[in-house]
Design a protein around this motif. Structure first.
Motif, PDB file in Angstrom:
ATOM      1  N   LEU A  55       0.847  -1.256   0.017  1.00 50.51           N
ATOM      2  CA  LEU A  55      -0.054   0.103   0.080  1.00 50.51           C
ATOM      3  C   LEU A  55       0.692   1.225  -0.149  1.00 50.51           C
ATOM      4  N   GLY A  56       1.996   1.187   0.973  1.00 48.09           N
ATOM      5  CA  GLY A  56       2.666   2.537   1.203  1.00 48.09           C
ATOM      6  C   GLY A  56       3.350   2.824  -0.194  1.00 48.09           C
ATOM      7  N   THR A  57       3.784   1.944  -0.600  1.00 50.79           N
ATOM      8  CA  THR A  57       4.734   2.063  -2.070  1.00 50.79           C
ATOM      9  C   THR A  57       3.963   2.444  -3.351  1.00 50.79           C
ATOM     10  N   ALA A  58       2.875   1.693  -3.296  1.00 51.08           N
ATOM     11  CA  ALA A  58       1.721   2.113  -4.562  1.00 51.08           C
ATOM     12  C   ALA A  58       1.135   3.370  -4.418  1.00 51.08           C
ATOM     13  N   TYR A  59       0.837   3.777  -3.123  1.00 53.25           N
ATOM     14  CA  TYR A  59       0.140   5.197  -2.921  1.00 53.25           C
ATOM     15  C   TYR A  59       1.183   6.219  -3.192  1.00 53.25           C
ATOM     16  N   THR A  60       2.384   5.945  -2.720  1.00 52.17           N
ATOM     17  CA  THR A  60       3.600   7.002  -2.677  1.00 52.17           C
ATOM     18  C   THR A  60       3.878   7.298  -4.140  1.00 52.17           C
ATOM     19  N   ILE A  61       4.150   6.152  -4.727  1.00 50.61           N
ATOM     20  CA  ILE A  61       4.727   6.303  -6.271  1.00 50.61           C
ATOM     21  C   ILE A  61       3.437   6.994  -7.028  1.00 50.61           C
ATOM     22  N   TRP A  62       2.353   6.678  -6.706  1.00 50.68           N
ATOM     23  CA  TRP A  62       1.032   7.109  -7.514  1.00 50.68           C
ATOM     24  C   TRP A  62       0.936   8.510  -7.234  1.00 50.68           C
ATOM     25  N   THR A  63       0.861   8.823  -6.159  1.00 52.56           N
ATOM     26  CA  THR A  63       0.592  10.520  -5.869  1.00 52.56           C
ATOM     27  C   THR A  63       2.000  11.123  -6.341  1.00 52.56           C
ATOM     28  N   GLY A  64       3.120  10.676  -6.342  1.00 49.01           N
ATOM     29  CA  GLY A  64       4.521  11.335  -6.623  1.00 49.01           C
ATOM     30  C   GLY A  64       4.477  11.542  -7.979  1.00 49.01           C
ATOM     31  N   ILE A  65       3.993  10.647  -8.889  1.00 41.34           N
ATOM     32  CA  ILE A  65       4.017  10.724 -10.297  1.00 41.34           C
ATOM     33  C   ILE A  65       2.845  11.716 -10.733  1.00 41.34           C
ATOM     34  N   GLY A  66       1.878  11.707  -9.857  1.00 43.75           N
ATOM     35  CA  GLY A  66       0.721  12.772 -10.290  1.00 43.75           C
ATOM     36  C   GLY A  66       1.327  14.124  -9.718  1.00 43.75           C
ATOM     37  N   ALA A  67       1.993  14.445  -8.495  1.00 41.26           N
ATOM     38  CA  ALA A  67       2.378  15.638  -8.278  1.00 41.26           C
ATOM     39  C   ALA A  67       3.571  16.048  -9.161  1.00 41.26           C
ATOM     40  N   VAL A  68       4.642  15.375  -9.346  1.00 38.71           N
ATOM     41  CA  VAL A  68       5.580  15.914 -10.277  1.00 38.71           C
ATOM     42  C   VAL A  68       5.061  16.370 -11.689  1.00 38.71           C
ATOM     43  N   GLY A  69       4.231  15.327 -12.004  1.00 38.94           N
ATOM     44  CA  GLY A  69       3.636  15.233 -13.414  1.00 38.94           C
ATOM     45  C   GLY A  69       2.832  16.838 -13.652  1.00 38.94           C
ATOM     46  N   ALA A  70       2.075  16.968 -12.670  1.00 42.62           N
ATOM     47  CA  ALA A  70       1.074  18.136 -12.473  1.00 42.62           C
ATOM     48  C   ALA A  70       1.707  19.340 -12.536  1.00 42.62           C
ATOM     49  N   PHE A  71       3.087  19.325 -11.563  1.00 44.74           N
ATOM     50  CA  PHE A  71       4.007  20.502 -11.414  1.00 44.74           C
ATOM     51  C   PHE A  71       4.544  20.587 -12.781  1.00 44.74           C
ATOM     52  N   ALA A  72       5.197  19.635 -13.482  1.00 45.48           N
ATOM     53  CA  ALA A  72       5.614  20.141 -14.919  1.00 45.48           C
ATOM     54  C   ALA A  72       4.698  20.437 -15.994  1.00 45.48           C
ATOM     55  N   ALA A  73       3.456  19.708 -15.924  1.00 40.38           N
ATOM     56  CA  ALA A  73       2.324  20.391 -16.795  1.00 40.38           C
ATOM     57  C   ALA A  73       1.944  21.757 -16.573  1.00 40.38           C
ATOM     58  N   GLY A  74       1.994  22.314 -15.305  1.00 38.29           N
ATOM     59  CA  GLY A  74       1.782  23.634 -14.959  1.00 38.29           C
ATOM     60  C   GLY A  74       2.824  24.692 -15.605  1.00 38.29           C
ATOM     61  N   ILE A  75       3.895  24.265 -15.632  1.00 37.31           N
ATOM     62  CA  ILE A  75       5.181  25.010 -15.856  1.00 37.31           C
ATOM     63  C   ILE A  75       5.019  24.944 -17.646  1.00 37.31           C
ATOM     64  N   PHE A  76       4.966  23.630 -18.012  1.00 39.48           N
ATOM     65  CA  PHE A  76       5.162  23.763 -19.497  1.00 39.48           C
ATOM     66  C   PHE A  76       3.789  24.249 -20.314  1.00 39.48           C
ATOM     67  N   PHE A  77       2.493  23.828 -19.943  1.00 42.95           N
ATOM     68  CA  PHE A  77       1.404  24.137 -20.629  1.00 42.95           C
ATOM     69  C   PHE A  77       0.739  25.189 -20.137  1.00 42.95           C
ATOM     70  N   MET A  78       0.925  25.904 -18.859  1.00 42.74           N
ATOM     71  CA  MET A  78       0.051  27.006 -18.176  1.00 42.74           C
ATOM     72  C   MET A  78       0.751  28.024 -17.633  1.00 42.74           C
ATOM     73  N   GLY A  79       2.106  28.103 -18.026  1.00 43.76           N
ATOM     74  CA  GLY A  79       3.191  29.206 -17.950  1.00 43.76           C
ATOM     75  C   GLY A  79       3.252  29.432 -16.242  1.00 43.76           C
ATOM     76  N   GLU A  80       2.981  28.384 -15.414  1.00 39.16           N
ATOM     77  CA  GLU A  80       3.591  28.695 -14.147  1.00 39.16           C
ATOM     78  C   GLU A  80       4.680  28.765 -13.730  1.00 39.16           C
ATOM     79  N   PRO A  81       5.341  29.486 -12.715  1.00 39.93           N
ATOM     80  CA  PRO A  81       6.671  29.731 -12.501  1.00 39.93           C
ATOM     81  C   PRO A  81       7.550  28.511 -12.148  1.00 39.93           C
ATOM     82  N   ALA A  82       8.691  28.420 -12.777  1.00 37.72           N
ATOM     83  CA  ALA A  82       9.610  27.433 -12.490  1.00 37.72           C
ATOM     84  C   ALA A  82      10.864  27.911 -11.679  1.00 37.72           C
ATOM     85  N   THR A  83      10.535  28.286 -10.477  1.00 35.71           N
ATOM     86  CA  THR A  83      11.510  28.821  -9.495  1.00 35.71           C
ATOM     87  C   THR A  83      12.330  27.799  -9.246  1.00 35.71           C
TER      88      THR A  83
END
Length: 105
Positions: A55-83
């Motif tokens: 459980l801990g591994t699956a959930y951590t990896i799933w949320t991590g991919i989502g968090a980093v992916g959403a972060f990258a999508a925000g930068i590349f597609f929505m013009g969010e800051p890449a500080t």
């Protein structure tokens, strides 16, 4: 197969987070439909991967991919800051994901 399912589930999480933002509070039909379809797909694949991954591994990896992916999508597609601090935070998340994968192998 569980790891492949988990990675795809994480990618679907990025898609639903992005499309949820595009739905403008579920007021736009196409992004809303994409959000709900990809949420269901993401959860189904996460559930499948949890049959053989801890459980801990699956959930951590799933949320991590989502968090980093959403972060990258925000930068590349929505013009969010890449500080520098935001990038360092994302690198730390990815480092944690790699460590989780290594100790779960």
């Amino acid at each position: 197969m569980a790891w492949v399912s988990l990675i795809v589930a994480g990618l679907f999480e990025v898609v639903w987070a992005f499309s949820m933002k595009q739905s403008e509070g579920f007021t736009r039909l196409v992004p809303t439909v994409i959000t709900f379809v990809t949420v269901i797909a993401s959860f189904a694949l996460l559930s499948f991967s949890m049959k053989s991954l801890p459980l801990g591994t699956a959930y951590t990896i799933w949320t991590g991919i989502g968090a980093v992916g959403a972060f990258a999508a925000g930068i590349f597609f929505m013009g969010e800051p890449a500080t520098l601090l935001r990038i360092v935070a994302a690198v730390l998340i990815v480092s944690g994901l790699l460590m989780m994968k290594l100790v779960s192998a």
